[in-house]
Each structure stands twice: as C-alpha cells, then as structure tokens.
Scaffold this active site. Structure first.
Site, PDB file in Angstrom:
ATOM      1  N   VAL A   1      24.479  62.888 -45.584  1.00 45.20           N
ATOM      2  CA  VAL A   1      23.214  62.179 -45.414  1.00 45.20           C
ATOM      3  C   VAL A   1      22.164  63.242 -45.743  1.00 45.20           C
ATOM      4  O   VAL A   1      21.916  64.142 -44.944  1.00 45.20           O
ATOM      5  CB  VAL A   1      23.052  61.600 -43.993  1.00 45.20           C
ATOM      6  CG1 VAL A   1      21.682  60.970 -43.823  1.00 45.20           C
ATOM      7  CG2 VAL A   1      24.158  60.581 -43.709  1.00 45.20           C
ATOM      8  N   PRO A   2      21.587  63.161 -46.945  1.00 46.62           N
ATOM      9  CA  PRO A   2      20.940  64.311 -47.585  1.00 46.62           C
ATOM     10  C   PRO A   2      19.569  64.699 -47.041  1.00 46.62           C
ATOM     11  O   PRO A   2      18.537  64.536 -47.709  1.00 46.62           O
ATOM     12  CB  PRO A   2      20.847  63.847 -49.042  1.00 46.62           C
ATOM     13  CG  PRO A   2      20.689  62.363 -48.936  1.00 46.62           C
ATOM     14  CD  PRO A   2      21.562  61.962 -47.768  1.00 46.62           C
ATOM     15  N   CYS A   3      19.538  65.294 -45.865  1.00 39.52           N
ATOM     16  CA  CYS A   3      18.264  65.729 -45.295  1.00 39.52           C
ATOM     17  C   CYS A   3      17.615  66.818 -46.145  1.00 39.52           C
ATOM     18  O   CYS A   3      16.405  67.019 -46.065  1.00 39.52           O
ATOM     19  CB  CYS A   3      18.436  66.174 -43.850  1.00 39.52           C
ATOM     20  SG  CYS A   3      19.708  67.406 -43.587  1.00 39.52           S
ATOM     21  N   HIS A   4      18.394  67.487 -47.001  1.00 36.22           N
ATOM     22  CA  HIS A   4      17.808  68.480 -47.907  1.00 36.22           C
ATOM     23  C   HIS A   4      16.868  67.830 -48.920  1.00 36.22           C
ATOM     24  O   HIS A   4      16.024  68.500 -49.495  1.00 36.22           O
ATOM     25  CB  HIS A   4      18.907  69.277 -48.622  1.00 36.22           C
ATOM     26  CG  HIS A   4      19.836  68.444 -49.458  1.00 36.22           C
ATOM     27  ND1 HIS A   4      20.914  67.778 -48.908  1.00 36.22           N
ATOM     28  CD2 HIS A   4      19.843  68.158 -50.776  1.00 36.22           C
ATOM     29  CE1 HIS A   4      21.551  67.127 -49.869  1.00 36.22           C
ATOM     30  NE2 HIS A   4      20.921  67.343 -51.006  1.00 36.22           N
TER      31      HIS A   4
END
Length: 183
Positions: free
Chosen positions: A139-142
């Site tokens: 889950v791409p919080c970056h």
C-alpha cells in the site's frame, strides 16, 4: 495456517534498509516490515512453499523494475476506521509512477468531510496515517508527497532514502548519479 495467524517471509531487497519481513495469512499480505527486529521473537515462519515463492517472486520482480505493481492479495486486518479508508483510497487510486499530496489524499478519501478542521490539519493527519501504514510498499505510502516536496517517510534519513529509491524505481524521480537500482 489458520486465517487468524500471521506467518513471516523474509524478502531480499535492494532498499537502503535491507531485507523486508512480510507477514502473510491465508487472505494475503497483512504487514510489511522494514526492520526484521520488529517481528516478534518466535513468530512463525511461513512454511507453505507456494505462498513464500509468490511473495518473494513478486517483490523481486517489482524491485528489478520488471513489474509496476506487486499484485499480491491484501489482508487489511491490521487497519480499521478512518486509517483503513485512507489506506484503501491510496491503494485504489494512486498507481505506480504517480503521486498524490497528503492534502489531496485527505480530500479524496472523504474521511475529513464535515469535520471541523483545517486542510493543513487533515494533511498532517494523513501524514501520520502514512507513518503508521502496516502495509508499506504494497500500500504505497511512498507515493504520498508534500505539496512542496517529498515530505517525510518514517523516521530518519534512511527512511527518506527508501522513499527516494522507490519513487526513482517507479519513474517519478529521475535517477541520480548514485542510483543503484535497475536501469
């Protein structure tokens, strides 16, 4: 494996933090940890060869630049309430190679509608939610950035280096002379 238990898979990674530890269940990936010491002592290792191979192969393809997404099933058990809504919104609406600001993700999620707070406070709250994302990378919080730059990513310099590395891999940032990822 019962659907209630989390079992662990170690995944090699070119990230500045080194290998990842991935918590899996019958439903999918429940957590991704950058630091092996965050996995409880004596935690069970995943013994299902197919599941281990699937997790390792998908991360390897992603880190090699051969896959734009991890395409692994997600077990959302470690999230709930507004945090889960924001993470699910991120997961569904921000594909590889794109980013969203903290404030825009706050708006997009709908979590803060009708709540008497400033847009800046909503953006900061989303930032805290990203810092507590149990499903990092998957889950791409970056991909969530500040309106005026990269924003933060976890604690310390190494964490920000991880964010830069992932955004470079995904083509959002241009490679620098010291880029050590796939071409």
């Amino acid at each position: 494996m019962s659907s209630g238990s989390i079992e662990w898979v170690t995944v090699l990674s070119p990230l500045p933090t080194g290998p990842l530890t991935v918590g899996v269940t019958e439903l999918g990936v429940a957590t991704v940890q950058f630091t092996p010491e965050s996995v409880p002592d004596g935690a069970p290792r995943c013994a299902e060869p197919h599941r281990v191979a699937q997790v390792r192969d998908r991360f390897a393809a992603y880190f090699a630049g051969a896959a734009r997404e991890l395409a692994l099933p997600v077990d959302w058990r470690l999230t709930n309430g507004p945090h889960r809504v924001v993470l699910e919104t991120l997961y569904r609406t921000v594909p590889c190679g794109e980013t969203v600001t903290y404030g825009r993700l706050a708006q997009r999620s709908g979590v803060f509608e009708g709540v008497a707070q400033s847009p800046g406070l909503a953006a900061r709250t989303v930032g805290q939610m990203m810092g507590a994302n149990p499903l990092a990378v998957l889950v791409p919080c970056h991909r969530v950035v500040a309106a005026d730059g990269l924003g933060g990513f976890g604690n310390g310099r190494v964490a920000l280096d991880v964010k830069r590395w992932l955004l470079t891999l995904e083509g959002w940032l241009a490679p620098t002379l010291d880029w050590d990822g796939p071409s």
